[in-house]
Design an enzyme around this catalytic site. Structure first.
Site, PDB file in Angstrom:
ATOM      1  N   GLU A   1       0.826  -1.208   0.000  1.00 54.09           N
ATOM      2  CA  GLU A   1       0.000   0.000   0.000  1.00 54.09           C
ATOM      3  C   GLU A   1       0.863   1.261   0.000  1.00 54.09           C
ATOM      4  O   GLU A   1       1.671   1.465   0.901  1.00 54.09           O
ATOM      5  CB  GLU A   1      -0.899   0.000   1.244  1.00 54.09           C
ATOM      6  CG  GLU A   1      -1.757   1.242   1.403  1.00 54.09           C
ATOM      7  CD  GLU A   1      -2.583   1.204   2.680  1.00 54.09           C
ATOM      8  OE1 GLU A   1      -3.344   2.167   2.910  1.00 54.09           O
ATOM      9  OE2 GLU A   1      -2.467   0.229   3.447  1.00 54.09           O
TER      10      GLU A   1
ATOM     11  N   LYS B   1       1.240   5.672  -0.663  1.00 54.24           N
ATOM     12  CA  LYS B   1       0.599   6.879  -0.164  1.00 54.24           C
ATOM     13  C   LYS B   1       1.224   8.093  -0.827  1.00 54.24           C
ATOM     14  O   LYS B   1       2.412   8.092  -1.153  1.00 54.24           O
ATOM     15  CB  LYS B   1       0.755   6.960   1.362  1.00 54.24           C
ATOM     16  CG  LYS B   1      -0.126   7.992   2.039  1.00 54.24           C
ATOM     17  CD  LYS B   1      -0.076   7.825   3.551  1.00 54.24           C
ATOM     18  CE  LYS B   1      -1.031   8.780   4.246  1.00 54.24           C
ATOM     19  NZ  LYS B   1      -1.069   8.574   5.709  1.00 54.24           N
TER      20      LYS B   1
ATOM     21  N   HIS C   1      -5.265   7.975  -0.239  1.00 56.67           N
ATOM     22  CA  HIS C   1      -3.819   8.060  -0.408  1.00 56.67           C
ATOM     23  C   HIS C   1      -3.380   8.640  -1.747  1.00 56.67           C
ATOM     24  O   HIS C   1      -2.265   8.385  -2.203  1.00 56.67           O
ATOM     25  CB  HIS C   1      -3.192   6.674  -0.210  1.00 56.67           C
ATOM     26  CG  HIS C   1      -3.167   6.244   1.225  1.00 56.67           C
ATOM     27  ND1 HIS C   1      -2.446   5.147   1.663  1.00 56.67           N
ATOM     28  CD2 HIS C   1      -3.745   6.773   2.325  1.00 56.67           C
ATOM     29  CE1 HIS C   1      -2.605   5.018   2.970  1.00 56.67           C
ATOM     30  NE2 HIS C   1      -3.398   6.004   3.386  1.00 56.67           N
TER      31      HIS C   1
ATOM     32  N   HIS D   1      -8.960  -0.182  -0.035  1.00 59.34           N
ATOM     33  CA  HIS D   1      -9.314   0.406   1.246  1.00 59.34           C
ATOM     34  C   HIS D   1     -10.263   1.573   0.978  1.00 59.34           C
ATOM     35  O   HIS D   1      -9.854   2.599   0.431  1.00 59.34           O
ATOM     36  CB  HIS D   1      -8.068   0.908   1.982  1.00 59.34           C
ATOM     37  CG  HIS D   1      -7.293  -0.179   2.645  1.00 59.34           C
ATOM     38  ND1 HIS D   1      -6.172   0.056   3.414  1.00 59.34           N
ATOM     39  CD2 HIS D   1      -7.490  -1.523   2.680  1.00 59.34           C
ATOM     40  CE1 HIS D   1      -5.714  -1.084   3.880  1.00 59.34           C
ATOM     41  NE2 HIS D   1      -6.485  -2.053   3.441  1.00 59.34           N
TER      42      HIS D   1
ATOM     43  N   ASP E   1      -5.651  12.828   3.552  1.00 58.49           N
ATOM     44  CA  ASP E   1      -5.995  11.502   4.041  1.00 58.49           C
ATOM     45  C   ASP E   1      -6.550  11.586   5.453  1.00 58.49           C
ATOM     46  O   ASP E   1      -5.935  11.141   6.422  1.00 58.49           O
ATOM     47  CB  ASP E   1      -4.746  10.613   4.004  1.00 58.49           C
ATOM     48  CG  ASP E   1      -5.043   9.185   4.429  1.00 58.49           C
ATOM     49  OD1 ASP E   1      -6.178   8.732   4.211  1.00 58.49           O
ATOM     50  OD2 ASP E   1      -4.134   8.535   4.985  1.00 58.49           O
TER      51      ASP E   1
ATOM     52  N   ASP F   1     -11.260   1.484   5.703  1.00 55.35           N
ATOM     53  CA  ASP F   1     -10.126   2.074   6.408  1.00 55.35           C
ATOM     54  C   ASP F   1     -10.428   3.521   6.758  1.00 55.35           C
ATOM     55  O   ASP F   1     -10.223   4.431   5.955  1.00 55.35           O
ATOM     56  CB  ASP F   1      -8.849   1.982   5.570  1.00 55.35           C
ATOM     57  CG  ASP F   1      -7.603   2.306   6.392  1.00 55.35           C
ATOM     58  OD1 ASP F   1      -7.740   2.576   7.601  1.00 55.35           O
ATOM     59  OD2 ASP F   1      -6.493   2.282   5.831  1.00 55.35           O
TER      60      ASP F   1
END
Length: 418
Positions: A225, A227, A261, A285, A293, A325
């Site tokens: 993941e 960002k 993200h 997510h 975020d 999330d």
């Protein structure tokens, strides 16, 4: 089944049938979709390993609503309540810090036995579990984790991720459901670095070490993941979205797309069809970013609707794992879980209730007038009647009836917590 809801559904069913949509088939398909409910909404991302450790890694939780879970048993009770109000059969997403053990251990010492009570609970409830190594809110995470230039620090985090993968594989094998092990790290720089290559090479090599041991895909799948930026990593994020997209493609693992993200003006749903013609699959997510975020509770807004419609219209559900999330402590935490998950399921239902083949035919023949006219008219179709019927069909409250249950739970259980 209450008569008004059944009658409303009958009328809606007829209206959708007139445009070629079989609502009974739609609800059967929706019932097969699993959403992974994030446990960290229930306790503000603190966990039970280091509950007094301050949040780091750019993570921040607003609010102090009463009733936060402070033990694994309390958190499971809250999840039970939330899941009882969400139609369908779903999963729960755990971070490594949510151990349930009397042992005093660190992150590089976790084993499947430290999560046995979670597995026992999941078996009893018929749930799946997902997992995440916790590479933040730890004394060794202040100066980087997997990309750290300090060999001892980097080795600590490599060991943690390796052990997390074993825990995830244990979940999958025990529950007979694939467990997604999602890797996110907060590494980066607040100000402009000179050397942008070395941290990413270190991260690449560390991840390769983490993924050396092979597990059955039916039990565990790895995901990475990225960002855009985080607090304390505004100028450079080592594990950026571009980095992890490349890593996922070259290592044949899942790429995680978190709705918060990316740049606020980006449409994350557009990325699904850009990646999946080449990639193994997605971990999604679902979140709600407000200018950054911010991890607001998911609602059925335009962005969430596009996510659901894109997954359905492009037949991507078989390649996408869906997780929630967000974390909000300004409202009842159980209600937050319910609102987010129900909104996400509604977005998928909206996609399924569209005459997709009719719209695709119009588009393929250049009839963009029909495409626009029909998609606009669909916005006033009786989607709510179908949703309420589905809720009752799945033995969960329709409309705002679920809120009454949450408020009763708050009065009986949450207000008694200290």
């Amino acid at each position: 089944m209450t008569k008004p809801i059944e009658e409303a559904y009958t009328l809606a069913k007829q209206k959708y049938a007139a445009i070629g949509v079989d609502t009974d088939a739609v609800l059967e398909k929706l019932s097969q979709i699993k959403v992974s409910l994030q446990c960290w909404q229930g306790d503000d991302v603190l966990g039970f390993m280091f509950p007094d450790q301050a949040l780091t890694g750019g993570i921040s939780v607003s609010g102090n609503y009463p009733g936060k879970a402070t033990t694994p048993a309390q958190l499971r009770a809250d999840l039970d309540k939330a899941l009882s109000l969400i139609p369908g059969n779903h999963k729960v997403n755990l971070h490594a810090i949510y151990v349930d053990t009397d042992e005093k251990i660190d992150l590089d010492q976790i084993e499947p036995k430290h999560y046995e009570k979670w597995v026992q609970w999941a078996k009893e409830k018929g749930l799946g579990l997902d997992f995440n190594p916790t590479c933040f809110s730890h004394p060794k995470s202040t100066d980087g984790t997997l990309s750290s230039s300090d060999p001892e620090t980097q080795a600590f985090w490599i060991e943690h991720v390796k052990r997390s993968r074993k825990v995830a594989a244990y979940f999958g094998e025990e529950l007979n459901q694939t467990c997604v092990n999602n890797i996110w790290i907060p590494d980066g720089y607040k100000d402009n670095p000179i050397d942008k290559m070395s941290p990413r090479v270190r991260l690449r090599d560390a991840l390769d070490q983490c993924l050396e041991e092979k597990f059955d895909d039916a039990h565990m799948l790895d995901a990475v993941e990225g960002k855009l930026f985080g607090i304390g990593a505004e100028s450079f994020t080592t594990g950026s979205n571009d980095f992890y997209l490349s890593y996922a493609l070259t290592r044949d693992i899942l790429w995680t797309i978190d709705a918060g993200h990316f740049h606020p003006t980006e449409d994350v749903s557009d990325k699904f069809t850009a990646f999946l013609p080449f990639g193994k699959g997605l971990m999604l997510h679902v979140s709600r970013p407000i200018r950054w975020d911010s991890d607001h509770v998911v609602i059925l807004d335009e962005a969430t609707t596009r996510i659901g419609e894109t997954l359905v219209r492009n037949d991507l559900l078989d390649k996408t794992f869906i997780g929630m999330d967000f974390f909000d402590a300004t409202i009842n935490r159980v209600a937050a879980m319910v609102i987010g998950a129900r909104s996400t399921l509604k977005s998928l239902l909206l996609g399924m209730l569209s005459p997709i083949e009719t719209l695709k035919d119009a588009e393929s023949t250049g009839d963009f007038t029909t495409r626009l006219a029909v998609t606009e008219e669909m916005k006033s179709y009786p989607f709510g009647a179908v949703w309420e019927f589905y809720c009752q069909q799945q033995n969960v409250p329709a409309g705002t009836e679920w809120l009454t249950e949450v408020k009763n739970y708050e009065q009986r259980i949450l207000t008694e917590r200290k």
